[in-house]
Design an enzyme around this catalytic site. Structure first.
Site: not given
Ligand code: AHR
Length: 859
Positions: A262, A459, A589-590
């Site tokens: 990321e 995120c 994503n979550e």
């Molecule tokens: O890994 C860091 C963050 O943690 C990611 O962006 C998110 O998906 C999670 O909350």
């Protein structure tokens, strides 16, 4: 028959009374529901109980049975003035106020006050606020009325009506006074809330839940710092590890260890992406970071060029800003790189710039790399500039190594010259790719032998608000045509590292690409950014969803399509006619699993399934290992038969010690698990032997369950020193040095020593204490290619463990083996793998250690 009935009644009576904890419990009691708002925390729904409405008993005053998940962390996520209501059908509804500004209230419902459904935030009054909502129920019509106040009492109250808390009527003005909440005095203060008469069983369940949570919390807090006391009398122990011949071997997925990339902590620009010039396109803005602008990282040379940012006739509409240099006497512009430019003696660099001269006399650009004392490390010059935008590309050779060089561009004529896309790359990028990646960092990732790479987040994938969703199409094509964007971690994404480079990186690593795209909603933690609501902001409007779904289908076409089709052709034009063989795609994503999410996820999922049935979609199950999003995410995946589901959790080491059977209980017939983000977190967020061993223990348990957990990736992967938004991370770095953590070496060991078959084994220790036994991890797997047996052993105890390994069941005799060991004190942050020689029948596992060895296939 009558006799039988009496017997059954007696049996039921005995069972019921035996199950009771106490002899003399009431049938019913009063339940008080409130939010303390103490220290302005508003941290969720609390309960207290009473027999007489006079003397109240808190059910764990700090325990929240429901928390608000609306909007940004810090300023939002508040449960203000909750109102609890029991419907005639036995469903509890809770509504609360979000804040003083947004015209929405929050709603969630539950059958037992313990398990709550996903929250919704109905936007009911777009132009105002929505304070202290309450629920009225009209028995004859079955309609609920939610009534709230605004902060202007003169306006009065407003209401909406609903039958299901999903569809609401338009907002109307109501004359009705809101009935006051009850004020209840608890030991730490008097609070407003709602009082309900409930069966004693309801209260007992809440009490038990609170006790269980407190107990689990205690287990999770198990720390190695306390081992001196916990294991005070423990001396070295012996054990025997023997293959379990009763258990059939289990297949392990080939993709078990992957990498999570990321763009957080400067992982991309200034990190893995090898570009050395910061803000090369002059596209930084105050939206990226308050104090930034088009000239951030740039300055004029001391002899005073005038630098002006302009947007007239740019090189591309996506790259609107460029610098106009008004030069006299050879003045120019300086770029400081990302905290300096690291240059190595004898290395070649590729400089490029777009330029256009406006002076009558056309001159040349002189490009120099200088050290802090002004010494030139490398220099080159362009030919005479043209009056039209033109790209100039030149090699540069460094005559010295400098960690913090500057790039200086001067003009040989007095006059005006425009510059844009000023770029400097090392020639030696990973796999010598153009527009490539930093070789040392990429090699460190490659050494983990990741079987897949997930990108671009996290995120970053779903973005901070609707306008910040990551759109893959903005990140491909010539770099000057890509559409840069704010990074939600507080900086800038040039997208120089875009989807093409991600796919190519995966190919260079021999890893499967696993792109993750937003499920039509931004991050639930989004700020407003001009929208009426924060959070998911109601998702991409449904009328735009068709277009968005098509973008996702186009991504699959871009990766795999024929070179003659539109998107396959674009891939070929970028230099890769062969398909990238995309097999997996993550949707979401979550996310908060709201109706807004479900509707959009389903639409995307169905479209992919229809057009590309061979692509495996990965769904999402929220940011925790439990709770409403975890449950709702799983329910949706099960209903739709989504092949894989992405789980995330960052937990203390104690959680990993006390949840070793987490996946043993998973139903094998449902979706497979992609553990997409996880890490052991200490309160100070350090990466130590303690966290690394907890992760190793978890991976041993995951290998046992690799028939259900088919992919894992530690998160986050990269962090640039001095630029971190999140810790711990797997690999730290600065401009010159890569600094892997202890946790990295655990991932590397599992990646390099993966197997395809899990062999069950039994461990018998001389010490029977459960606390001791939980501190030993083991995994024995077979490498299908070589036939090697791979043994991984984790000792989380403060004492040595002397293990006898009996692998005779598969014909392995006692022998000496070459092992790799990572050991140290729990707080050690610098432990590294060391080579060791072990005897199979006397494997000495050092205190706090991880050991891995291979036993070559028996001939
Ligand atoms: O890994 C860091 C963050 O943690 C990611 O962006 C998110 O998906 C999670 O909350």
């Amino acid at each position: 028959m009558k006799k039988q009935l009496v017997y059954i009644c007696l049996l039921v009576f005995i069972t019921v009374t035996q199950n009771k904890l106490y002899a003399n419990e009431p049938d019913s009691a009063y339940l008080f529901a409130y939010s303390s708002g103490k220290n302005n925390h508003h941290n969720g729904l609390h309960f207290a109980w009473s027999m007489d409405k006079k003397k109240w008993h808190s059910i764990g005053p700090e325990s929240s049975f429901l928390r608000s998940d609306y909007g940004q962390w810090g300023t939002q996520k508040k449960m203000i003035d909750p109102f609890l209501f029991l419907s005639p059908t036995g469903t509890w509804h809770c509504v609360w106020s979000l804040n003083q500004e947004d015209g929405a209230f929050a709603h969630s419902e539950s059958r037992d006050l313990i398990h709550w459904e996903s929250q919704s935030y109905p936007l009911v009054f777009p132009s105002g606020n929505c304070l202290s909502p309450i629920i009225n129920y009209q028995k004859n019509t079955g309609v609920y009325q939610v009534i709230w106040k605004t902060d202007r009492p003169s306006i009065g109250n407003y209401a909406v009506e609903t039958k299901d808390f999903k569809l609401f009527s338009a907002t109307t003005k109501v004359m009705q006074e809101q009935h006051a909440k009850e004020q209840v005095r608890l030991s730490d203060g008097t609070y407003p809330g709602t009082v309900h008469k409930v069966a004693w069983g309801t209260i007992e369940k809440l009490l038990k839940k609170q006790q269980l949570d407190a107990y689990k919390g205690k287990l999770n807090q198990e720390r190695m710092a306390d081992d001196g006391t916990r294991f005070a009398s423990l001396t070295a122990i012996k054990g025997k590890l023997k293959l379990d011949e009763h258990m059939p071997d289990r297949a392990i997925s080939d993709l078990l260890i992957g990498a999570f990339f990321e763009d957080i902590n400067y992982a991309a620009d200034g990190g893995l992406y090898a570009e050395l010039i910061q803000n090369r396109g002059f596209e930084y803005t105050s939206k990226d970071r308050k104090e930034w602008n088009s000239l951030t990282a740039w300055s004029a040379t001391d002899d005073g060029a005038v630098l002006v940012i302009d947007t007239i006739l740019p090189i591309h509409q996506h790259n609107q800003h460029y610098v106009t240099m008004k030069v006299k006497d050879g003045a120019g512009i300086v770029n400081e790189g990302f905290g300096g430019i690291a240059i190595k003696k004898g290395e070649q660099y590729k400089f490029s710039v777009y330029s256009r001269a406006k002076s009558a006399q056309l001159g040349q650009l002189l490009i120099r790399l200088i050290d802090r004392d002004g010494n030139t490390i490398a220099e080159t010059r362009t030919k005479k500039l043209s009056k039209k935008w033109q790209q100039y590309t030149l090699p540069m050779l460094a005559n010295a190594s400098v960690s913090d060089a500057r790039l200086v561009i001067t003009y040989s004529q007095d006059g005006t010259v425009d510059l844009d896309m000023v770029s400097l790359f090392p020639k030696n990028t990973f796999h010598h790719r153009e527009n490539g990646l930093r070789a040392d960092l990429a090699t460190t990732i490659a050494d983990m032998k990741p079987r897949f790479v997930r990108f671009p987040g996290g995120c970053v994938a779903h973005g901070d608000g609707l306008e910040n969703i990551y759109h893959w199409k903005n990140t491909i094509g010539p770099v000057e045509q890509r559409k840069p964007q704010r990074n939600l971690w507080g900086y800038h994404q040039s997208f120089g590292l875009g989807y093409f480079e991600y796919f190519q990186f995966c190919e260079d690593l021999g890893a499967e690409p696993v792109p993750v795209v937003a499920a039509g909603v931004p991050c639930q933690n989004s700020a407003h950014h001009g929208h009426k609501l924060g959070g998911q902001q109601c998702g991409i409007p449904m009328e735009e969803m068709g277009h968005y779904v098509q973008d996702i289908l186009d991504l699959i076409e871009y990766a795999n399509g024929d070179v003659h089709t539109g998107w396959g052709k674009k891939r070929a034009e970028a230099g890769h006619p062969a398909p990238f063989n995309l097999k997996y795609i993550g949707i979401g994503n979550e996310d908060l699993i709201t109706d807004i999410f479900k509707e959009r996820f389903t639409m995307i999922y169905e479209a992919i399934k229809k057009k590309y049935p061979q692509i495996e979609v990965i769904g999402t199950a929220g940011p925790f290992y439990e709770g409403s999003d975890y449950v709702a995410g799983w329910d949706l995946a099960t209903k739709l038969e989504v092949p894989l589901i992405d789980e995330h959790y960052y937990n203390p080491p104690g959680w990993f010690i006390h949840n070793q059977d987490f996946y043993d209980r998973y139903d094998r017939s449902k979706s497979k698990v992609y553990l997409g983000e996880y890490a052991a977190h200490l309160p100070d967020r350090a990466s130590t032997i303690e966290t690394a061993l907890a992760e190793a223990l978890h991976l041993c348990n995951v290998e046992r369950n690799a028939d259900v957990v088919t992919m894992t990736s530690y998160a986050p992967l990269l962090a640039k020193e001095g630029n971190t938004q999140w810790s711990p991370d797997l690999i730290y770095f600065n401009n010159t040095t890569v600094k892997p953590t202890v946790g990295y070496y655990i991932q590397q060991a599992f990646g390099q020593h993966a197997g395809q078959t899990y062999l069950f084994s039994d461990l018998q220790l001389s010490n029977q204490d459960e606390a001791v036994n939980k501190r030993i991890g083991k995994s024995i797997v077979r490498d299908a290619k070589t036939g090697d047996i791979i043994v991984k052993l984790v000792n989380l105890l403060p004492v040595e463990v002397d293990l006898e390994l009996d692998l005779s069941a598969i014909g392995i005799r006692k022998q000496e083996v070459k092992a790799t060991v990572i050991a140290g004190k729990p707080t050690d942050r610098t432990a590294r793998p060391v080579a060791a020689t072990l005897e199979l029948d006397r494997c000495k596992l050092s205190p706090y250690s991880f050991t891995v060895f291979r036993i070559p296939a028996q001939k």
